[in-house]
Design an enzyme around this catalytic site. Structure first.
Site: not given
Ligand code: DAK
Length: 259
Positions: A65, A110, A113, A133
């Site tokens: 992200a 992300g 993911e 993270e």
């Protein structure tokens, strides 16, 4: 037509590339919105049956992200981003098309993911994976705690998430995070070859199998088996079932068309 995505169609295959080269394809809200819109446009189409998701440029699939967007985000903004990603990533899982992540480099946070939301992952030999993270004071929030544990098991998922260790493509293959590893230059060709093989089968049957696997994994075995039986019955109502079985008996190639 998209600012943060490149979309190319090759016959029944759509190749969607995340295209934010300055940030190694980090996912900001605008990119997530476009990805969701793009997938929403594809999911109702009968002429596209496989979606390949990759990252533009030589180095990165998706580096996570967008940290520069998140740094000052409020909890409410974080929630909005989470819901957006959940919608887009959920679409990859639920759409009738088969989704393949062509992991061409960094698949971090992300990005990992996003790859895990696809049905199948093919990695370039230069790819690497991590859930960094916890090092940023947050936890994976685009499904990582759930999907990683389902793919590689609880203990390995905990180790990867707690340590934030980055693993290479071979290790990702060893633990079951990716389906196969190929030389970087052959990545898209390998994904297209896999897509072509899948396209040569009954697309309707494949989409029912996808639904049975994903939904079944979210439930108990007995319910999953019932779901499989229902989807099996649906396949028996198809043209493809008649054609596929008759073609076998008549020793000819089947012409499978349903989707
Ligand atoms: N966000 C923003 N910019 C990024 C970025 C990222 N994730 N990753 C890289 N960049 C930018 C760098 O800042 C740099 O920008 P400039 O300095 O050129 O302006 C440019 O991309 C090139 O990066 P590097 O110079 O660092 O390139 P290197 O080859 O040296 O290193 C690297 C590549 C990928 C190892 C390194 O850039 C890196 O460690 N990047 C961060 C990786 C990371 O920690 N990713 C996980 C992000 S956290 C949420 C749910 C989920 C999430 C968030 C919220 N909610 C529910 C709200 C998910 C979080 C994450 O994914």
């Amino acid at each position: 037509m998209f600012e943060h995505l490149l979309v190319e169609e090759k016959g029944q295959i759509a190749i969607v590339s995340i295209n934010n080269p300055k940030s190694l394809n980090a996912l900001n809200s605008a990119t997530l919105t476009e990805l969701n819109d793009c997938l929403a446009g594809i999911e109702g189409r009968k002429d596209i049956r496989v979606v390949i998701v990759t990252g533009a440029g030589p180095k990165s699939f998706v580096a996570g992200a967008d940290i520069s967007e998140m740094v000052d985000a409020t909890p409410a903004e974080g929630r909005a981003m989470s819901l957006l990603a959940m919608e887009a990533f959920g679409r990859l899982e639920k759409m009738p098309q088969v989704t393949i992540a062509a992991v061409n480099g960094f698949a971090l946070g992300g990005g990992c993911e996003l790859a895990m939301s696809c049905d199948i992952r093919v990695a370039a030999d230069t790819a690497s994976f991590a859930q960094p993270e916890c090092g940023l004071g947050i936890l994976p929030g685009f499904g990582g705690t759930q999907r990683l544990a389902r793919l590689v098991g609880e203990g390995r998922a905990m180790e990867l998430i707690f340590t934030c260790d980055r693993i290479d493509a071979q290790e990702a293959y060893r633990i079951g995070l990716v389906n196969k590893v190929v030389p970087k230059d052959e990545l898209i060709d390998a994904c297209v070859a896999m897509a072509d093989k899948i396209l040569s089968k009954g697309s309707y049957a494949v989409s029912l199998a996808k639904k049975s696997i994903h939904t079944g994994l979210d439930t108990d075995l007995a319910s999953g088996l019932l779901l499989e039986a229902s989807n099996f019955a649906l396949s028996f109502a198809s043209h493809d079932k008649q054609e596929g079985m008759r073609a076998f008996l008549e020793k000819r190639k089947a012409d499978l068309t349903d989707f």
